[in-house]
Design a protein around this motif. Sequence first.
Motif, mmCIF file in Angstrom:
data_model
loop_
_atom_site.group_PDB
_atom_site.id
_atom_site.type_symbol
_atom_site.label_atom_id
_atom_site.label_comp_id
_atom_site.label_asym_id
_atom_site.label_seq_id
_atom_site.Cartn_x
_atom_site.Cartn_y
_atom_site.Cartn_z
ATOM 1 N N SER A 1 -17.554 -5.681 -48.318
ATOM 2 C CA SER A 1 -16.297 -5.885 -49.015
ATOM 3 C C SER A 1 -16.028 -7.474 -49.355
ATOM 4 O O SER A 1 -16.372 -8.359 -48.496
ATOM 5 C CB SER A 1 -15.442 -5.751 -47.567
ATOM 6 O OG SER A 1 -14.120 -5.747 -47.730
ATOM 7 N N CYS A 2 -15.314 -7.343 -50.563
ATOM 8 C CA CYS A 2 -15.445 -8.897 -51.132
ATOM 9 C C CYS A 2 -14.441 -8.861 -52.220
ATOM 10 O O CYS A 2 -13.708 -7.866 -52.742
ATOM 11 C CB CYS A 2 -16.611 -9.143 -51.673
ATOM 12 S SG CYS A 2 -17.129 -8.060 -53.088
ATOM 13 N N TYR A 3 -14.172 -10.077 -52.643
ATOM 14 C CA TYR A 3 -13.452 -10.124 -54.042
ATOM 15 C C TYR A 3 -14.339 -10.531 -54.893
ATOM 16 O O TYR A 3 -14.715 -11.622 -55.011
ATOM 17 C CB TYR A 3 -12.215 -11.458 -53.629
ATOM 18 C CG TYR A 3 -11.621 -11.611 -55.024
ATOM 19 C CD1 TYR A 3 -10.750 -10.543 -55.710
ATOM 20 C CD2 TYR A 3 -11.557 -13.169 -55.652
ATOM 21 C CE1 TYR A 3 -10.086 -11.166 -57.009
ATOM 22 C CE2 TYR A 3 -10.898 -13.274 -57.007
ATOM 23 C CZ TYR A 3 -10.143 -12.328 -57.398
ATOM 24 O OH TYR A 3 -9.575 -12.693 -58.686
ATOM 25 N N PRO A 4 -14.727 -9.476 -55.737
ATOM 26 C CA PRO A 4 -15.831 -9.667 -56.912
ATOM 27 C C PRO A 4 -16.076 -10.886 -57.692
ATOM 28 O O PRO A 4 -16.732 -11.568 -57.610
ATOM 29 C CB PRO A 4 -15.814 -8.450 -57.545
ATOM 30 C CG PRO A 4 -14.850 -7.233 -56.772
ATOM 31 C CD PRO A 4 -14.039 -8.210 -56.026
ATOM 32 N N PRO A 5 -14.894 -11.258 -58.242
ATOM 33 C CA PRO A 5 -15.125 -12.797 -59.105
ATOM 34 C C PRO A 5 -15.509 -13.732 -58.389
ATOM 35 O O PRO A 5 -16.244 -14.622 -58.882
ATOM 36 C CB PRO A 5 -13.437 -12.667 -59.555
ATOM 37 C CG PRO A 5 -12.874 -11.406 -59.466
ATOM 38 C CD PRO A 5 -13.694 -10.628 -58.369
ATOM 39 N N LEU A 6 -15.062 -13.606 -57.182
ATOM 40 C CA LEU A 6 -15.568 -14.922 -56.189
ATOM 41 C C LEU A 6 -16.925 -14.985 -55.848
ATOM 42 O O LEU A 6 -17.384 -16.272 -56.054
ATOM 43 C CB LEU A 6 -14.511 -15.001 -55.058
ATOM 44 C CG LEU A 6 -14.519 -16.340 -54.225
ATOM 45 C CD1 LEU A 6 -14.129 -17.750 -55.050
ATOM 46 C CD2 LEU A 6 -13.434 -16.541 -53.057
ATOM 47 N N LEU A 7 -17.289 -13.960 -55.556
ATOM 48 C CA LEU A 7 -18.877 -14.065 -55.089
ATOM 49 C C LEU A 7 -19.718 -13.983 -56.284
ATOM 50 O O LEU A 7 -20.660 -14.718 -56.354
ATOM 51 C CB LEU A 7 -19.248 -12.604 -54.381
ATOM 52 C CG LEU A 7 -18.736 -12.664 -52.897
ATOM 53 C CD1 LEU A 7 -19.407 -11.395 -52.049
ATOM 54 C CD2 LEU A 7 -19.234 -13.943 -52.094
ATOM 55 N N MET A 8 -19.278 -13.288 -57.242
ATOM 56 C CA MET A 8 -20.264 -13.636 -58.689
ATOM 57 C C MET A 8 -20.215 -14.887 -59.046
ATOM 58 O O MET A 8 -21.084 -15.541 -59.397
ATOM 59 C CB MET A 8 -19.668 -12.535 -59.724
ATOM 60 C CG MET A 8 -19.614 -11.289 -59.287
ATOM 61 S SD MET A 8 -18.631 -10.123 -60.793
ATOM 62 C CE MET A 8 -19.675 -10.364 -62.205
ATOM 63 N N SER A 9 -19.174 -15.655 -59.025
ATOM 64 C CA SER A 9 -18.952 -17.201 -59.309
ATOM 65 C C SER A 9 -19.665 -17.902 -58.416
ATOM 66 O O SER A 9 -20.529 -19.038 -58.988
ATOM 67 C CB SER A 9 -17.505 -17.488 -59.419
ATOM 68 O OG SER A 9 -17.459 -18.996 -59.703
ATOM 69 N N ALA A 10 -19.784 -17.550 -57.120
ATOM 70 C CA ALA A 10 -20.471 -18.293 -56.233
ATOM 71 C C ALA A 10 -22.066 -18.356 -56.606
ATOM 72 O O ALA A 10 -22.790 -19.494 -56.758
ATOM 73 C CB ALA A 10 -20.423 -17.946 -54.827
ATOM 74 N N LEU A 11 -22.554 -16.897 -56.712
ATOM 75 C CA LEU A 11 -23.904 -16.870 -57.018
ATOM 76 C C LEU A 11 -24.525 -17.523 -58.360
ATOM 77 O O LEU A 11 -25.423 -18.110 -58.728
ATOM 78 C CB LEU A 11 -24.458 -15.562 -57.118
ATOM 79 C CG LEU A 11 -25.880 -15.201 -57.218
ATOM 80 C CD1 LEU A 11 -26.662 -16.013 -56.110
ATOM 81 C CD2 LEU A 11 -26.261 -13.816 -57.015
ATOM 82 N N GLU A 12 -23.512 -17.329 -59.438
ATOM 83 C CA GLU A 12 -23.750 -17.859 -60.791
ATOM 84 C C GLU A 12 -23.721 -19.321 -60.828
ATOM 85 O O GLU A 12 -24.695 -19.998 -61.448
ATOM 86 C CB GLU A 12 -22.512 -17.489 -61.618
ATOM 87 C CG GLU A 12 -22.768 -17.855 -63.138
ATOM 88 C CD GLU A 12 -21.441 -17.418 -63.910
ATOM 89 O OE1 GLU A 12 -21.646 -17.346 -65.331
ATOM 90 O OE2 GLU A 12 -20.608 -16.886 -63.586
ATOM 91 N N ASN A 13 -22.797 -20.057 -60.097
ATOM 92 C CA ASN A 13 -22.683 -21.355 -59.989
ATOM 93 C C ASN A 13 -24.191 -21.994 -59.274
ATOM 94 O O ASN A 13 -24.929 -22.963 -59.869
ATOM 95 C CB ASN A 13 -21.987 -21.955 -59.100
ATOM 96 C CG ASN A 13 -21.628 -23.426 -59.205
ATOM 97 O OD1 ASN A 13 -22.174 -24.023 -59.773
ATOM 98 N ND2 ASN A 13 -21.242 -24.044 -58.047
ATOM 99 N N VAL B 1 -32.173 -18.975 -53.396
ATOM 100 C CA VAL B 1 -32.140 -19.230 -54.750
ATOM 101 C C VAL B 1 -32.990 -20.831 -54.555
ATOM 102 O O VAL B 1 -32.830 -21.708 -53.701
ATOM 103 C CB VAL B 1 -30.964 -19.637 -55.362
ATOM 104 C CG1 VAL B 1 -31.064 -20.112 -56.660
ATOM 105 C CG2 VAL B 1 -29.974 -18.266 -55.102
ATOM 106 N N GLU B 2 -34.364 -20.767 -55.060
ATOM 107 C CA GLU B 2 -35.198 -21.898 -54.974
ATOM 108 C C GLU B 2 -35.470 -22.388 -56.348
ATOM 109 O O GLU B 2 -35.545 -21.810 -57.501
ATOM 110 C CB GLU B 2 -36.609 -21.696 -54.379
ATOM 111 C CG GLU B 2 -36.212 -20.916 -53.021
ATOM 112 C CD GLU B 2 -37.637 -20.542 -52.287
ATOM 113 O OE1 GLU B 2 -38.363 -21.556 -52.186
ATOM 114 O OE2 GLU B 2 -37.789 -19.424 -52.052
ATOM 115 N N ASP B 3 -35.666 -23.689 -56.454
ATOM 116 C CA ASP B 3 -36.263 -24.399 -57.892
ATOM 117 C C ASP B 3 -37.334 -25.264 -57.722
ATOM 118 O O ASP B 3 -37.470 -25.707 -56.488
ATOM 119 C CB ASP B 3 -35.021 -24.930 -58.668
ATOM 120 C CG ASP B 3 -34.541 -25.974 -58.072
ATOM 121 O OD1 ASP B 3 -35.227 -27.082 -57.843
ATOM 122 O OD2 ASP B 3 -33.368 -26.064 -57.677
ATOM 123 N N ASP B 4 -37.912 -25.849 -58.743
ATOM 124 C CA ASP B 4 -39.222 -26.639 -58.443
ATOM 125 C C ASP B 4 -38.678 -28.236 -59.143
ATOM 126 O O ASP B 4 -39.700 -28.806 -59.741
ATOM 127 C CB ASP B 4 -40.547 -26.537 -59.173
ATOM 128 C CG ASP B 4 -39.995 -25.983 -60.645
ATOM 129 O OD1 ASP B 4 -38.840 -25.888 -61.130
ATOM 130 O OD2 ASP B 4 -41.016 -25.704 -61.416
#
Length: 469
Positions: free
Chosen positions: A356-368, A396-399
């Motif tokens: 259960s979510c507000y889709p634009p907010l969660l999509m923006s969070a992961l995209e960021n 989410v990991e980076d090198d």
Amino acid sequence: MRFPKITSLYGRIFAIFWFTMFLVLMAVLSLQYFDPRKVSDVPEPHYDRLLSARDKIQSHFAGHTDIQSIIADLYRSASFQERRGDHRGGDNDFEIFITDQDGNLITAHDKRYSNVRALRNFVTNIDNTDTPKQRLYGKFMFAGPVPIRLAGNDYLFYLSVKWNRPPSFLIQLFDHPFQLLLATMLISTPLLLWLAWALSQPARRLEKAAQRVARGEFSIDPELEKGTSEFSQAGASFNQMVEAVNQMILRQQRLLSDISHELRSPLTRLGMANSLAQRKQGKSPELTRIETETQRLEAMISNLLDLSRMQVDSHNKREIQPLQSLWETLLQDTQYEAEQVGKQLSFSDIPNRSLSCYPPLLMSALENIVRNAIYYGHSRIEVSMKEIADQISIRVEDDGEGVPEDELEAIFRPFYRVSTARDSHSGGTGLGLSITESAIRQHSGTIRAGKSSLGGLLLEIHLPLQAKS
């Protein structure tokens, strides 16, 4: 007559308690009218049979003058017992007792009486010999006295009859405490179950309303104000709290909107003045710096407005969304973008669950988070999603260069800038991770930063999933 409705929790508990006590008290008070072991009046049918037996004895021994021979003959005469109308099938089914006016038993020398002690106790419990009484002793019911005339003298006549009736239900209850306890429980348990159900309903409504608030859904529920007075007052206070939170969020958004409007006007004038100065004087490092800072301030204001707007919308526009529809396209797009800059982004399968979510907010969070990893990572970015119980875990990991350990918690603060090279040339506003952290928290989730096994930054998110139907 209508009784007032009991709306208080304590009122209902006391009502059930006193009702149960009332039933027990009524049973105790009525026991004396049903217990044959207590002295009571002889019922009319039994009294008539008692008089009939007395009359037959008087008539049979009317010509006798010796009381001892009468009593001996009375107990030895089987033919007399067979002629009795209330004969019950044996010599041991009844006994006849004759006493003088003072209650002294007149006995025959060759006869043993089996219930003499019971008779004496019965006689001492009778206050008025003019009114016959009865009482049960063990398995024998004693009745009397009635006046009888034998051998020319006045005596009192008592009769002991074998009692074959089973004891009444009330007597059995009070003779066996465990049965009485069981009966009390049988009476009170349905009432207590009803009370528990009646109390649990408003408690469940309050629990569900609290869960909605925890998920960021600030909606008023009129049903909370029903039920017992204690729960209705708590429900009314809860609704007032939700309304206050809604008003606070709206006032916050209005304040930010007003601030942005007021700030953008002088920023616009500052930009125009900077452009005119560059026309007249030409470009210079000072004017270029003014233009850069003006653009950065404009970006900060836009980010703040976006954050405020998404916070309000996330409270009012929740929906159930599958995880694939939220993030699959996003991950595919960012994977393509990473390839364009010579980097590799890999992601795991997305679990087949919903939240259960507000889709634009969660999509923006992961995209960021993913775009930051692409920007700061040297060549490799990994995104993994795993279902753990009723939660989704996203890593989410980076090198890249990573973040110093003592700054891992601070990177979620608004406008915070990391001291290392990771953020020294980004040109960002320092609001990206703050907006992400706020979005995750509004969805009852958590986010933490750590050191990645790839050498750079690790960001791990946990979000509650929708329960399986």
